[in-house]
Motif scaffolding. Sequence first.
Motif, mmCIF file in Angstrom:
data_model
loop_
_atom_site.group_PDB
_atom_site.id
_atom_site.type_symbol
_atom_site.label_atom_id
_atom_site.label_comp_id
_atom_site.label_asym_id
_atom_site.label_seq_id
_atom_site.Cartn_x
_atom_site.Cartn_y
_atom_site.Cartn_z
ATOM 1 N N LYS A 246 40.163 19.478 37.730
ATOM 2 C CA LYS A 246 39.053 20.284 37.225
ATOM 3 C C LYS A 246 38.430 19.692 35.959
ATOM 4 O O LYS A 246 37.429 20.197 35.468
ATOM 5 N N LYS A 247 39.074 18.628 35.432
ATOM 6 C CA LYS A 247 38.571 17.936 34.229
ATOM 7 C C LYS A 247 38.520 18.888 33.033
ATOM 8 O O LYS A 247 37.500 18.989 32.336
ATOM 9 N N THR A 248 39.645 19.572 32.788
ATOM 10 C CA THR A 248 39.673 20.587 31.730
ATOM 11 C C THR A 248 40.728 20.331 30.645
ATOM 12 O O THR A 248 41.048 21.223 29.874
ATOM 13 N N LEU A 249 41.266 19.116 30.573
ATOM 14 C CA LEU A 249 42.245 18.815 29.520
ATOM 15 C C LEU A 249 41.559 18.716 28.164
ATOM 16 O O LEU A 249 40.406 18.278 28.071
ATOM 17 N N GLU A 250 42.281 19.124 27.132
ATOM 18 C CA GLU A 250 41.779 18.916 25.779
ATOM 19 C C GLU A 250 41.623 17.411 25.545
ATOM 20 O O GLU A 250 42.433 16.619 26.035
ATOM 21 N N PRO A 251 40.601 16.988 24.804
ATOM 22 C CA PRO A 251 40.344 15.557 24.605
ATOM 23 C C PRO A 251 41.543 14.776 24.077
ATOM 24 O O PRO A 251 41.821 13.667 24.549
ATOM 25 N N ASP A 252 42.267 15.359 23.097
ATOM 26 C CA ASP A 252 43.402 14.637 22.530
ATOM 27 C C ASP A 252 44.549 14.535 23.533
ATOM 28 O O ASP A 252 45.256 13.520 23.595
ATOM 29 N N VAL A 253 44.738 15.572 24.355
ATOM 30 C CA VAL A 253 45.771 15.527 25.375
ATOM 31 C C VAL A 253 45.392 14.516 26.455
ATOM 32 O O VAL A 253 46.227 13.737 26.923
ATOM 33 N N LEU A 254 44.133 14.502 26.855
ATOM 34 C CA LEU A 254 43.664 13.529 27.840
ATOM 35 C C LEU A 254 43.897 12.104 27.354
ATOM 36 O O LEU A 254 44.315 11.236 28.126
ATOM 37 N N ALA A 255 43.664 11.866 26.073
ATOM 38 C CA ALA A 255 43.859 10.522 25.520
ATOM 39 C C ALA A 255 45.302 10.068 25.678
ATOM 40 O O ALA A 255 45.572 8.929 26.087
#
Length: 205
Positions: free
Chosen positions: A106-115
């Motif tokens: 769904k592309k809903t991860l927090e930016p820092d977690v995605l990194a």
Amino acid sequence: MKTLEEMEANMRLEELKQKGGVSDDKKKTKKTTYAVEPIQLELISKDIDRLYFQIYAYFAHTLEEWEEFMQARPEEEKRSGPGKRAAVLQKQATEYIKPLMRQLKKKTLEPDVLARVSEIAQRMQNRLYRDAQDAYLQLSIGNAPWPIGVTMVGIHERSAREKISSSQVAHVLNDETSRKWIQSVKRLMTFAQTKYPPYTLSQMS
């Protein structure tokens, strides 16, 4: 979420069904149709949707490989105590990682977690397991305080603490669901290292 004991009981029930000639076609693994691509970390600022796809496809593929590996074991190993325990842990990890897979889809991860997750996946894919573990620790610890009882001594104490606290990653282990999926990522990393050993011993995690 199912406990280990519940999952072990379900596995015993499945074994009895198989011995009695009862099959459950609904539980057959569905093969992913996603093509696994090299994960490109620079996409986080250029094409984040593509990065989400790359991570999702890689994790889905590796989960399938893990299940196939478990099914291909000799029957004697499957029926042994350690073998049954390994099967339960694999099924548990597959279940617990689902919230992460949904967020990737769904592309809903927090930016820092995605990194951090993208770093873990990219390093796993390149067999850099020690580096992947470093990213895993940044994800699991983040900028949270040190746990009670954990102390650091010596001249490097301040610099080490500053290095960890400088990370802006969210502390994803502050709820049970996140704690379970990050643990499952670590187990997936362990399997990947078994199937695809690192090119150098220095990258053993």
